[in-house]
Design a protein around this motif. Structure first.
Motif, PDB file in Angstrom:
ATOM      1  N   ALA A  60       0.915  -1.106   0.127  1.00 55.82           N
ATOM      2  CA  ALA A  60       0.150  -0.006   0.036  1.00 55.82           C
ATOM      3  C   ALA A  60       0.715   1.200   0.042  1.00 55.82           C
ATOM      4  O   ALA A  60       1.828   0.942   0.350  1.00 55.82           O
ATOM      5  N   ASN A  61       0.243   2.452  -0.471  1.00 54.07           N
ATOM      6  CA  ASN A  61       1.069   3.584  -0.209  1.00 54.07           C
ATOM      7  C   ASN A  61       0.516   4.265   1.083  1.00 54.07           C
ATOM      8  O   ASN A  61      -0.736   4.205   1.458  1.00 54.07           O
ATOM      9  N   LEU A  62       1.540   4.765   1.760  1.00 46.08           N
ATOM     10  CA  LEU A  62       1.079   5.115   3.281  1.00 46.08           C
ATOM     11  C   LEU A  62       2.302   6.661   3.073  1.00 46.08           C
ATOM     12  O   LEU A  62       3.069   6.766   3.949  1.00 46.08           O
ATOM     13  N   TRP A  63       2.058   7.579   2.243  1.00 49.78           N
ATOM     14  CA  TRP A  63       2.934   8.802   2.001  1.00 49.78           C
ATOM     15  C   TRP A  63       2.989   9.440   3.592  1.00 49.78           C
ATOM     16  O   TRP A  63       4.073   9.972   3.708  1.00 49.78           O
ATOM     17  N   TYR A  64       1.949   9.439   4.460  1.00 49.68           N
ATOM     18  CA  TYR A  64       1.947  10.315   5.408  1.00 49.68           C
ATOM     19  C   TYR A  64       2.572   9.649   6.936  1.00 49.68           C
ATOM     20  O   TYR A  64       2.449  10.194   7.899  1.00 49.68           O
ATOM     21  N   GLY A  65       3.351   8.369   6.585  1.00 52.79           N
ATOM     22  CA  GLY A  65       3.784   7.498   7.654  1.00 52.79           C
ATOM     23  C   GLY A  65       4.425   8.398   8.582  1.00 52.79           C
ATOM     24  O   GLY A  65       4.363   8.100  10.064  1.00 52.79           O
ATOM     25  N   ALA A  66       5.554   9.084   8.123  1.00 56.44           N
ATOM     26  CA  ALA A  66       6.452   9.895   9.079  1.00 56.44           C
ATOM     27  C   ALA A  66       5.757  10.725   9.638  1.00 56.44           C
ATOM     28  O   ALA A  66       6.178  11.453  10.885  1.00 56.44           O
ATOM     29  N   TYR A  67       4.623  11.475   9.366  1.00 60.15           N
ATOM     30  CA  TYR A  67       3.777  12.496   9.865  1.00 60.15           C
ATOM     31  C   TYR A  67       3.138  11.953  11.113  1.00 60.15           C
ATOM     32  O   TYR A  67       3.089  12.274  12.102  1.00 60.15           O
ATOM     33  N   LEU A  68       2.692  10.774  11.050  1.00 55.69           N
ATOM     34  CA  LEU A  68       1.882  10.120  12.121  1.00 55.69           C
ATOM     35  C   LEU A  68       3.059   9.864  13.364  1.00 55.69           C
ATOM     36  O   LEU A  68       2.714   9.799  14.409  1.00 55.69           O
ATOM     37  N   GLY A  69       4.334   9.413  12.763  1.00 56.59           N
ATOM     38  CA  GLY A  69       5.359   9.006  13.759  1.00 56.59           C
ATOM     39  C   GLY A  69       6.080  10.192  14.275  1.00 56.59           C
ATOM     40  O   GLY A  69       6.623   9.754  15.381  1.00 56.59           O
ATOM     41  N   ALA A  70       5.600  11.350  13.974  1.00 53.96           N
ATOM     42  CA  ALA A  70       6.370  12.430  14.653  1.00 53.96           C
ATOM     43  C   ALA A  70       5.747  12.730  16.045  1.00 53.96           C
ATOM     44  O   ALA A  70       4.778  12.643  16.217  1.00 53.96           O
ATOM     45  N   ASP A  71       6.758  12.860  16.849  1.00 51.42           N
ATOM     46  CA  ASP A  71       6.272  13.430  18.463  1.00 51.42           C
ATOM     47  C   ASP A  71       5.959  14.884  18.342  1.00 51.42           C
ATOM     48  O   ASP A  71       6.793  15.667  18.630  1.00 51.42           O
ATOM     49  N   ALA A  72       4.942  15.264  17.657  1.00 49.30           N
ATOM     50  CA  ALA A  72       4.512  16.658  17.713  1.00 49.30           C
ATOM     51  C   ALA A  72       3.081  16.889  17.508  1.00 49.30           C
ATOM     52  O   ALA A  72       2.269  15.843  17.432  1.00 49.30           O
ATOM     53  N   ALA A  73       2.546  17.984  17.317  1.00 46.38           N
ATOM     54  CA  ALA A  73       0.963  18.223  17.629  1.00 46.38           C
ATOM     55  C   ALA A  73       0.542  17.513  16.266  1.00 46.38           C
ATOM     56  O   ALA A  73      -0.683  17.097  16.273  1.00 46.38           O
ATOM     57  N   TYR A  74       1.136  17.413  15.162  1.00 41.79           N
ATOM     58  CA  TYR A  74       0.589  16.772  13.667  1.00 41.79           C
ATOM     59  C   TYR A  74       0.856  15.320  13.804  1.00 41.79           C
ATOM     60  O   TYR A  74       0.448  14.664  12.952  1.00 41.79           O
TER      61      TYR A  74
END
Length: 447
Positions: A60-74
């Protein structure tokens, strides 16, 4: 791998707010420490192998994986874990992820990005570290994409802007198609812009995971580095003819840089196939001379092969074009002697509507068509080694009635920020779609 003590690993986990996962992170570190060179995905002619055994995958494509992994508000690490578990449960073992995003003036560009003109966003890189740990824990593989030809993550147009101060927005009425791809192709001949991109390539490929202490080049959870998402040598034929030498030079120089840093992982281009070159098979062949395997993307609606408001009436003609496109790239893969991945394919829900409650009758039919072609190739010892559908939406739901992504949104979907949210992605509630994916995973594991 550095000699990490149990205490040091646990303290590292605590420092990133992951006390509950410290033990599993330790396990991932131990697992990576024990790997040998054969544990990486390798290409052997038309095959992929791991430990000298065939490697075939459902992805699958999961372009946003690093965004979910970030320790940040986003970020949302809990959601990331749930999504990876859902995908693993239906047989998905390979994820294509963006390892870049360039912040700039483009209207649809995602923010924050991995970099600005002046530097890098280490928090987002840390999110990529976390994602890679979670992928490894589930025995998944990742393809990490190093920039984008299109505007939704900044991409090569933003690198041009960094150097020239000029840009073209996609779908700008004053600069209609194909102004955007023709302008974006100036990137390949702009030495300073390419130099900035190469800086990002060196930084990312040469990175050390802060959680595990393992260099990315030594991480078997990475299947491949990808130069760009859908890099085109322009779109208008006169532009394409002029830019091709620079396009080939960019491909070959970038592949060389990656291999100088990392001798363990595959290198892919990320091209759509012959659609990227106005049907030219020769350009497709030449572009992949220094690339380890071939990719093709299939977008019947985007390419006007079907009418989203009349899927029933246009299905047969569209399906014929899809089959022809598949067969063309299987033939080319056999001719070139390299493995082939259908790493993007997408189709809308009925009526080209976006909510997960809308039936996906033709979408399901389309997935079955792609998967049948993959299985047929595998059964015949052909060149197709896997596929990645576009894309995983999971539990995300748009908060907006117009289904448009707004600045500050964090309900990331597989449908990127420039597209209607829900256009192509697969939701966690798409039970029939999940069954199709699961059956395909069973079929290829038995082949």
């Amino acid at each position: 791998m550095p000699n990490l003590s149990r205490r040091k690993i646990l303290l590292s986990a605590i420092s990133i707010g992951a006390v509950a996962t410290a033990t599993s992170i330790l396990g991932a570190c131990k697992k990576i420490a024990k790997t040998n060179p054969a544990a990486f995905v390798k290409r052997d002619g038309l095959r992929f192998t791991i430990n000298d055994k065939p490697y075939r995958f459902v992805g699958a494509n999961l372009w946003y994986g690093a965004y979910l992994g970030a320790d940040a508000a986003y970020g949302d690490r809990a959601r990331l874990g749930r999504e990876l578990d859902r995908m693993k449960a239906i047989g998905i073992t390979n994820l294509r992820v963006m390892a870049s995003a360039e912040e700039g003036p483009l209207k649809a560009g995602i923010k924050p990005g991995f970099r600005t003109k002046d530097g890098w966003n280490e928090t987002l890189f840390d999110g990529l570290d976390y994602l890679m740990v979670e992928i490894a824990k589930r025995d998944m593989k990742a393809v990490l994409c190093l920039t984008n030809f299109w505007e939704w993550s900044g991409g090569v147009m933003t690198y041009l802007y960094y150097q020239t101060g000029k840009f073209t927005d996609m779908n700008d009425p004053e600069h209609p198609w194909p102004a955007f791809p023709d302008h974006a192709s100036d990137f390949y001949k702009n030495e300073a812009a390419v130099g900035m991109y190469h800086d990002h390539v060196r930084r990312t490929v040469g990175r050390k995971n802060k959680i595990t202490g393992v260099d990315y080049r030594d991480d078997p959870a990475i299947m491949a580095w990808q130069l760009c998402n859908e890099p085109r040598p322009g779109n208008s034929q006169p532009v394409m003819d002029k830019i091709l030498p620079d396009y080939y030079a960019w491909i070959n120089s970038t592949a060389k840089i990656i291999r100088e840093i990392d001798g363990n992982h595959l290198v892919s281009l990320g091209q759509e196939g012959t659609k990227a070159s106005n049907g030219s098979e020769q350009i497709f062949i030449e572009a992949h001379q220094q690339i380890d395997y071939l990719t093709a993307h299939i977008w019947p609606l985007n390419w006007s092969w079907v009418d989203g408001k009349n899927l029933g009436g246009t299905w047969d003609d569209g399906a014929a074009k899809v089959n022809d496109y598949i067969n063309t790239h299987v033939r080319l893969a056999n001719q070139i002697g390299k493995a082939l991945v259908f790493e993007e394919f997408g189709f809308p829900r009925d009526g080209e509507l976006y909510d997960p409650e809308i039936p996906a009758t033709f979408k399901e039919r389309f997935y079955k068509m792609i998967y049948a072609a993959v299985e047929q190739s595998m059964a015949n010892n052909g060149p197709v080694v896997g596929s990645n559908f576009w894309a995983w939406n999971g539990e995300a739901r748009t908060p907006h009635a117009d289904h448009r992504f707004k600045p500050g949104d964090t309900q990331y979907m597989g449908d990127p920020p420039h597209e209607p949210q829900g256009w192509y992605g697969v939701f966690d509630s798409d039970a029939s779609m999940h069954k199709i994916i699961m059956q395909h995973a069973k079929n290829i594991s038995a082949s």
